[in-house]
Motif scaffolding. Structure first.
Motif, mmCIF file in Angstrom:
data_model
loop_
_atom_site.group_PDB
_atom_site.id
_atom_site.type_symbol
_atom_site.label_atom_id
_atom_site.label_comp_id
_atom_site.label_asym_id
_atom_site.label_seq_id
_atom_site.Cartn_x
_atom_site.Cartn_y
_atom_site.Cartn_z
ATOM 1 N N LEU A 107 0.815 -1.206 0.000
ATOM 2 C CA LEU A 107 0.000 0.000 0.000
ATOM 3 C C LEU A 107 0.850 1.259 0.000
ATOM 4 C CD1 LEU A 107 -2.738 -1.129 2.504
ATOM 5 C CD2 LEU A 107 -3.092 -0.516 0.122
ATOM 6 N N GLY A 108 2.147 1.102 0.130
ATOM 7 C CA GLY A 108 3.021 2.261 0.025
ATOM 8 C C GLY A 108 3.315 2.964 1.331
ATOM 9 N N ALA A 109 3.030 2.302 2.456
ATOM 10 C CA ALA A 109 3.320 2.941 3.729
ATOM 11 C C ALA A 109 4.571 2.308 4.330
ATOM 12 C CB ALA A 109 2.133 2.792 4.678
ATOM 13 N N LEU A 133 6.970 3.508 6.290
ATOM 14 C CA LEU A 133 7.287 3.768 7.695
ATOM 15 C C LEU A 133 6.459 2.864 8.616
ATOM 16 C CD1 LEU A 133 8.897 5.564 9.636
ATOM 17 C CD2 LEU A 133 6.897 7.025 9.760
ATOM 18 N N ILE A 138 -2.768 5.266 -5.382
ATOM 19 C CA ILE A 138 -2.152 5.340 -4.059
ATOM 20 C C ILE A 138 -1.450 6.681 -3.933
ATOM 21 C CG2 ILE A 138 -0.286 4.409 -2.640
ATOM 22 C CD1 ILE A 138 -1.046 1.682 -3.607
ATOM 23 N N ASP A 139 -1.871 7.499 -2.999
ATOM 24 C CA ASP A 139 -1.228 8.804 -2.882
ATOM 25 C C ASP A 139 -1.063 9.213 -1.434
ATOM 26 O OD1 ASP A 139 -3.816 9.190 -2.210
ATOM 27 O OD2 ASP A 139 -3.998 11.138 -3.195
ATOM 28 N N GLY A 140 -0.663 8.265 -0.629
ATOM 29 C CA GLY A 140 -0.470 8.591 0.774
ATOM 30 C C GLY A 140 0.718 9.511 0.965
ATOM 31 N N GLY A 141 0.710 10.217 2.041
ATOM 32 C CA GLY A 141 1.820 11.106 2.334
ATOM 33 C C GLY A 141 3.079 10.308 2.615
ATOM 34 N N GLU A 183 5.920 13.614 5.987
ATOM 35 C CA GLU A 183 4.650 14.182 6.429
ATOM 36 C C GLU A 183 4.192 13.524 7.736
ATOM 37 O OE1 GLU A 183 0.457 14.992 4.289
ATOM 38 O OE2 GLU A 183 2.161 14.452 2.995
ATOM 39 N N VAL A 184 4.371 12.205 7.797
ATOM 40 C CA VAL A 184 3.997 11.481 9.010
ATOM 41 C C VAL A 184 4.815 11.994 10.196
ATOM 42 C CG1 VAL A 184 4.030 9.239 10.135
ATOM 43 C CG2 VAL A 184 3.236 9.456 7.780
ATOM 44 N N ALA A 217 6.241 14.859 10.490
ATOM 45 C CA ALA A 217 5.823 16.226 10.837
ATOM 46 C C ALA A 217 4.559 16.197 11.678
ATOM 47 C CB ALA A 217 5.589 17.028 9.559
ATOM 48 N N THR A 218 3.660 15.260 11.355
ATOM 49 C CA THR A 218 2.425 15.177 12.135
ATOM 50 C C THR A 218 2.716 14.732 13.564
ATOM 51 O OG1 THR A 218 1.371 14.528 10.090
ATOM 52 C CG2 THR A 218 0.090 14.284 12.095
#
Lengths: 512, 186, 110, 672
Positions: free
Chosen positions: B49-51, B53, B120-123, B127-128, B130-131
């Protein structure tokens, strides 16, 4: 992306947390000392309480918030209701700490028998759990909610298990059983919470609680809300998530039971309030799931409480029943429902704490072999009127009978959203449960009022209630040389809580 | 079916199969090992899914820490003779409740999101991060407190004398040492 | 391009298996495994939401991390309690009686 | 019979008195506050401050009642100075209940102010009397405090303009009656009677509370006047009917209407001052006051009126018949109370908006005076002869001449003989019922009420006559020596003296004085009020009234005379002069047991009441402990089942959690 941080408004959370950390550090520096830790703990809770007090004077729409984004969303937001819940939780935690003071500070009857460094750990755990409880109702997003809830839950599991080492071995083992019951339920409930949170995000596209109204998938949102409610309901001990309650209450040390019955409930209600508020911009809809929970809880709780022979178990089941009352107003997703539930909770917490404090005093008197059994308290009104009267006040408050107006008003306030919604079947269930509740608590009151049994040696009979004051009767009842007294701190707590209930019954206090 | 779909189906089948084995295996140790596979497979799903991290954390925390803890617990509790499964009626009920959960969740999710395809366009990880250190700093701080307390509580509970069959003479460390949990005592 | 339905289905299957595992097992550690599967399902839903554009902010991915970490904290404490249970009772059987029924209470003087 | 003209009631009424217009300053709140607070504080002080001093407790109790009495009298005066004669007052400020308006106000109008004076006066007399009657009772102090609290609660109900306050007073009275009836807690009969009273009235209270809840929820306010206005404007509706029917059920319980009648005679187990208080002015009359306050709503809900009328009429006639057959004077008076209270409630059912509810309140006031007098006198005689059974009481009014007028006037007033107070109130009731008949064109309810009142009047006269015949039986000269056992008689000269025991050696006249002068003075005051109280009923302050039908009056009086003569005739051949001796023993026994209403409760009435009755039965065995447990055998069983089935193992508990989750989720999805 800038984040506005206002530390003064998060102080109610930070103060107990900081005290907890300080306490652990102090324990490293001063091993073996116990009183200082308790003092630091009490100070931390008191500081949090003082820091939360200004929130009580907030007007409608105002809030003390922190960690805010430019858009107006805040990760921490405490308005009037939230502040009231925080004050309630911190005050109750303080009471529990005082209640448990001797237990945690004393080295035990045999010199050096209590050898573990339990006091610092349990105090730190109590403080951390309380910090979690305080953080829950102020949560602005799912992350804060989940983390704060776990912070409020996990330490309590350890508190149940960490009993005095001087207790009998099987008693300690039962405490572990209680901890296991609480742990397994809380684990599974956390699974439900996590699923609910995931669905919530899927439905609204955001972890923050400000986007529920523009949900893209409302039916998914309902499912998410139900899962969240189910995950939270175990903490209020709502039926059918209640099964751990009697086991754990009966197994845990009395002060910890008091903590579970009062402070923990604030966390659960805080979570529910957060969820309901996030959902609740649509006036007048009824969350059937909550209604069913409420109805089932009060009915099952009252019915089973009716047959209990042990006061702690009776209180445990009464908690289940009262959970129904706390949930009752939340069944209607209106603006006033949350504050109605909060008002009820505050009254419930005060009355339950008072009952537990008196119970602890009766246990401290120890005139009976099994002081917590219902039978042991027969005739308490004659032998110890100043313990029995507050207890009766607490019980009548829980029952909602007129001498304790606070309880009546709370019940009226709790019923109003339901009547406003015209959920008649729920109102009917509630009405039946008022009667059942009367039976439950009056049964206890009747035991207190009844003439004392005549089996005691030393000529203490029922007829002498007139002649002998409480102390004399107690002295005569206890074996010679084993005369026990109720500690001053218990008297002080009893007086304080009684005064609160009496004030609540006299002053016009309604909904928060 | 796109390549990603096929990949996901493959990894997902492995995950589901391992999960099924981990809840049905009669051997406690096997179940734990199947859990490793299932959680690893889940990390694979995250990767697909491209995540990256999250996948990494999943591998590190779950497979690296949680499962090791579980294995340790299995060894410490020497639970060879304990019956593993509940009675047949309860298992049937469990299967029903489980199936119900699947149907309910799957039905709700599928009816909401449909069968269509999306890019699929997750950050990214930036970005994660930074959140975590930005908007979500509050729960993050609470989380640190939670971890600390869980640790303290776990150590205290694990070393407290608990009574029951736990005869003091057979306890690995005598009670006097328990004080050492919170600080060395002369 | 991917069909989000696939991960959602997998999540539903995992949650169902986890629920089954929780209910069908009496060994405490195996019950714990079931809980982990349910949490995995929640994580999968969250990651899918975060990665397929259904989420407006990156909070969903962060929430996954939170769930994972909380789960780790829970497991730590859970195993400690199970250890205590084992030492107290000699088993970690969750189907054993936790509360002797109808037994007259003999409460210690707390 | 010649066609007699009708007289309008207002013709009979006194001209309005030209009172001088004096300033009526209100010091620290209105008199209504004072009346309620004085008794409330007396109750608190009586419990908390008096220590072990009976003397202090007596001062506190009597002082509180005296203050309340003075305050209510002052209130009457202030009303004359107020335009419109209505006066409201706040209490502790409005309750912040959100949308619900709860101003917690008091309201005084003329009829209610007079009722308040009566309540305070009876309470004052009872307090003074109890000081003598219970001086040697170890529990005199809590008794005096309870009486104060009881008075306070009744005054609150009378003066309240807020249904919440009414409910508070109502509940407090319920609890106080429990304490008063069960005063002698060492006697199982007393505790049994007390719990019976509590259980029966509380069962009915469920209806009362629900009814109030419906009214309040609909009106959005708890203020009585606003509630009445709201529902009156809305007109008849099913909700209003349901609420009023529920209220009537609650009132029926408190006022001992059929089928709740049986607790009241049993409540005679309480000490006589308590009986006087409960029966005369407070508890049983509270329902009348509440219904009078809500009268505009009652008058538009037909089913509630019908229910009230049927219950009241059955009770009225039945209780009067039962009263005749009682073998104990106190129980006779108790049944007579049941009958008379039913009379008050019946007239409420029959009254129309044109006549208003005032006839009921007039009878309440009249009844308070003569019934308090009768009870206190009975208690006095009971002390002298050692019991209240008819056989012991026989010739009492002859032997103790001081009691003669008290008994005689009280019974005459009860029977409704002119010019005693009962006559005027009964005429008001008859007139109101007749006006109701005329207004509705012979509607069922007023006709039923009229017929029942007409039947009750001769029955009342009959049992009054019977009681009088027994009480005034000539004593046989030879019996004198034996009858006047020179028992020591307690005597308290007056308020400042130590109580002293006087050896009664000097004969009858000395024995008559064996009562404290204050207690004696109280009964004298009541006696005077039974004679001159009619003046109060003729004051021009009562609401619009009906005509007095002279024909009807004459007929009623004739019937009364005939029945009295019949009783005299029947008594003629009996050695004891007790007409009831003609009744077969079995019937008489059944009547004394209230026609076995206990049995009826147990067998006939459905499950919940059955469970309650069982609780009463258990009371003998397990005093107090098990009574609430028995509140429902069904609930106990269910509770046991719930206890047994509640999981005590971890995995079933988890199964419950997850299955519950699934059920809730499915429910949520279905209803979303």
């Amino acid at each position: 992306m800038t984040l506005e941080v206002d530390l003064s408004s998060v102080l109610p959370v930070l103060a107990p947390l900081a005290a907890a950390v300080l306490l652990l550090l102090m324990d490293a520096a001063l091993p073996g000392r116990r009183e200082p830790h308790l003092v630091v703990g009490a100070l931390g809770l008191a500081a949090g309480l003082v820091a939360a007090l200004p929130g009580l004077r907030l007007a409608v729409g105002e809030a003390r918030s922190s960690f805010c984004l430019a858009g107006g969303w805040c990760a921490y937001r405490a308005d009037h209701l939230v502040s009231a819940l925080q004050v309630c939780a911190l005050g109750a935690a303080l009471v529990v700490l005082v209640l448990t003071w001797r237990d945690w500070s004393a080295p035990g009857p045999g010199a050096g028998a209590e050898t573990t460094g339990r006091a610092p750990v349990v105090t730190a755990l109590l403080l951390a759990a309380t910090a979690g409880v305080v953080a829950v109702p102020a949560a602005g997003d799912l992350g804060s909610l989940l983390v704060a809830l776990e912070l409020a839950t996990l330490p309590t599991v350890a508190l149940v298990a960490l009993v005095r080492t001087t207790w009998a071995a099987d008693r300690r083992a039962r405490a572990v059983d209680g901890a296991v019951a609480l742990l397994t339920t809380s684990l599974v409930s956390f699974g439900l919470l996590a699923l609910g949170a995931a669905l919530w995000v899927a439905a609204t596209g955001s972890t923050r609680f400000d986007g529920a109204t523009r949900a893209e998938h409302p039916e998914l949102l309902v499912l998410a809300a139900v899962l969240l409610v189910a995950g939270l309901a175990f903490k209020v001990s709502a039926v059918p998530f209640h099964a751990w309650t009697p086991v754990t209450y009966a197994a845990a040390p009395l002060p910890v039971t008091a903590y579970l019955a009062t402070v923990s409930k604030v966390a659960a209600l805080g979570g529910l309030v957060v969820v309901v508020r996030a959902l609740g911009t649509v006036e007048g809809t009824t969350l059937v799931a909550v209604a069913v929970l409420a109805g089932a809880s009060m009915t099952v709780g009252n019915l089973v409480a009716l047959v209990q022979q042990d006061t702690v178990r009776l209180l445990a089941w009464s908690t289940v029943a009262q959970a129904g009352w706390v949930l009752l107003p939340l069944a209607s997703l209106s603006a006033q429902a949350a504050s109605a539930a909060g008002s009820y909770l505050v009254v419930y917490v005060t009355a339950t704490l008072l009952a537990f404090v008196v119970l602890a005093a009766v246990v401290a008197l120890g005139v009976q072999a099994r002081p917590a059994s219902l039978e042991a308290q027969r005739g308490l009104l004659r032998s110890h009127p100043w313990l029995a009267l507050p207890l009766m006040l607490a019980l009548l408050t829980l029952a909602g009978l007129p001498p304790a107006v606070a309880g009546v008003v709370a019940k009226v306030v709790a019923l109003r959203p339901v009547l406003g919604d015209e959920t008649w079947w729920l109102a009917l269930v509630a009405a039946v449960n008022i009667a059942l509740g009367l039976a439950v608590y009056l049964r206890w009151v009747a035991v207190l009022v009844a003439p004392a049994p005549r089996r005691q040696a030393g000529g203490v009979t029922a007829g002498q209630g007139e002649a002998g004051t409480g102390d004399q009767a107690a002295a005569a009842a206890a074996p010679a040389g084993d005369r026990r007294r109720v500690p001053v701190r218990l008297w002080a707590l009893t007086g304080l809580l009684t005064a609160l209930l009496v004030a609540g019954s006299i002053l016009p206090v309604g909904a928060l | 079916m796109s390549g990603l779909d096929v990949l996901f189906v493959a990894v997902g089948l492995v995950t589901a199969g391992a999960a099924a084995l981990s809840v049905t295996s009669r051997q406690v140790l096997h179940a734990a090992l199947w859990l490793v596979v299932a959680l690893g497979g889940l990390a694979g799903c995250y990767l697909v899914l491209g995540a990256e991290l999250v996948a990494l954390v999943q591998l590190l925390v779950y497979v690296g820490a949680v499962v090791v803890l579980v294995l340790f617990a299995l060894m410490l509790t020497r639970a060879g003779g304990v019956p593993v499964v509940t009675g047949v009626p309860q298992r049937v009920a469990a299967a029903l409740v489980g199936a119900g959960t699947t149907v309910l969740l799957g039905g709700a999710l599928l009816s909401a999101f449909g069968w269509g395809r999306v890019p699929i366009d997750g950050g990214g990880s930036t970005e994660v991060a930074a959140t975590i250190f930005g908007t979500d700093v509050w729960p993050f701080e609470l989380l640190s407190a939670l971890l600390l307390m869980a640790l303290v509580a776990a150590v205290a509970v694990a070393r407290a004398p608990v009574g029951g069959q736990d005869d003091p003479s057979q306890r690995p460390d005598p009670p006097a040492d328990v004080e050492a949990v919170q600080g060395e005592r002369p | 391009m991917i069909r989000p339905a696939l991960p959602y289905l997998l999540a539903a299957v995992l949650a169902g298996l986890g629920v089954y595992g929780i209910l069908a097992r009496r060994h405490a550690v195996l019950v714990l495994i079931g809980v982990e599967l349910v949490l995995g399902a929640a994580g999968l839903v969250l990651v899918t939401v975060a990665q397929t554009g259904a989420a407006g902010d990156p909070g969903a991915a962060v929430l996954t991390l939170f769930v994972i970490t909380i789960a780790a904290a829970e497991v730590v404490l859970a195993l400690a309690v199970l250890l205590a249970l084992f030492r107290a009772r000699g088993h970690v059987d969750l189907h054993a009686e936790l509360d002797a029924h109808g037994e007259e209470e003999v409460r210690g003087r707390a | 019979m010649p066609d007699l003209p009708d007289v309008t009631w207002s013709d009979l009424q006194l001209p309005s008195l030209p009172l001088p217009h004096l300033p009526a300053p209100d010091l620290w709140g209105s008199p209504a506050h004072w009346a309620i607070l004085a008794t409330l504080l007396a109750a608190l002080a009586g419990l908390g401050l008096t220590g072990r001093s009976n003397r202090l407790a007596a001062w506190v109790g009597v002082g509180g009642a005296l203050l309340a009495f003075l305050a209510t009298c002052w209130q009457l005066y202030t009303l004359t100075q107020i335009e419109g004669a209505r006066r409201g007052a706040g209490t502790i400020g409005a309750l912040p209940l959100g949308d619900l308006d709860a101003p917690l106000r008091l309201l005084v109008t003329w009829p209610l102010a007079i009722v308040a004076v009566t309540v305070a006066a009876v309470a004052l007399v009872v307090q003074g009397y109890a000081r003598w009657y219970l001086w040697y009772d170890p529990r005199y102090r809590p008794f005096a405090a309870t009486v104060s609290l009881f008075t306070s609660a009744m005054l609150l109900v009378v003066l309240s303009d807020d249904l919440l306050l009414t409910l508070v007073g109502w509940e407090v009275m319920g609890w106080c009656s429990y304490l008063l009836v069960g005063h002698q807690s060492t006697r199982s009969a007393a505790t049994r009677a007390a719990s019976k009273a509590l259980l029966v009235t509380r069962t009915a209270d469920v209806g009362f509370v629900l009814g109030l809840l419906v009214l309040v929820a609909g009106a959005g306010t708890t203020r009585t006047t606003d509630v009445v206005r709201h529902w009156a404007e809305a007109g008849p509706s099913p909700a209003l009917t349901a609420a009023m029917v529920l209220l009537v059920v609650g009132v029926a319980g408190k006022s001992a209407l059929f089928p709740f009648q049986d607790w009241l005679p049993d409540a005679m187990e309480g000490p006589t001052p308590a009986s006087a208080l409960i029966h005369a002015a407070t508890m049983v009359a509270a329902g009348t006051v509440v219904l009078a306050q809500l009268f505009p709503l009652l008058s538009v809900s037909g089913p509630a009126r019908l229910l009230l009328a049927v219950l009241a009429c059955v009770t009225m006639v039945g209780a009067a018949v039962l009263a005749f057959a009682q073998g104990d004077l106190k129980r006779l008076l108790a049944w007579s109370t049941v009958s008379q209270v039913a009379l008050m409630l019946a007239v409420l059912a029959a009254a129309t908006m044109g006549t208003g509810p005032d006839a009921a309140l007039q009878h309440l006031v009249a009844h308070a005076w003569f019934k308090a007098l009768l009870f206190l006198t009975t208690g006095w005689l009971g002390v002298l002869v050692g019991g209240t059974a008819m056989a012991l009481m026989a010739s009492g009014a002859r032997r103790y001449r001081v009691l003669r007028h008290r008994f005689g006037w009280g019974l005459l007033a009860l029977a409704g003989v002119p010019p005693f107070v009962g006559f005027f109130s009964k005429e008001a009731i008859l007139g109101t019922a007749e006006a109701g008949t005329a207004a509705t064109g012979g509607g069922f309810v007023p006709v039923l009420v009229l017929a029942s009142v007409g039947a009750t009047a001769p029955l009342t006269a009959a049992y009054c006559m019977r009681a009088w015949l027994v009480l005034s039986r000539p004593t046989a000269a030879q019996g004198h020596a034996r009858l006047y056992e020179p028992d020591p008689v307690e005597r308290i000269d007056d308020f400042f003296d130590e109580p002293q025991v006087v050896q009664e050696a000097e004969g009858v006249e000395r024995a008559e004085a064996a009562i404290s002068s204050s207690a004696r003075m109280g009964t004298s005051a009541l006696m005077l009020m039974t004679l001159f109280g009619g003046v109060v009923l003729l004051l021009p302050v009562w609401g619009p009234q009906a005509h007095v039908d002279l024909q009807l009056m004459a007929a009623t009086l004739l019937l009364m005379v005939v029945s009295a003569l019949l009783v005299r005739l029947a008594a003629g051949g009996v050695r004891t002069r007790d007409a009831a001796a003609r009744i077969p023993a079995g019937v008489s026994l059944a009547a004394e047991r209230g026609l076995h209403a206990d049995l009826a409760y147990r067998v006939v009435v459905v499950t919940p009441v059955l469970a309650l009755a069982r609780a009463v039965a258990w009371f003998d065995a397990e005093v107090l402990d098990s009574w609430v447990r028995g509140a429902g055998v069904g609930s106990r069983l269910l509770g046991r089942v719930g206890d047994l089935t509640s999981p005590r193992r971890a995995t079933p508990a988890l199964a419950l959690v997850l299955a519950g989750m699934l059920a809730l989720a499915a429910l949520g999805v279905v209803t979303a």
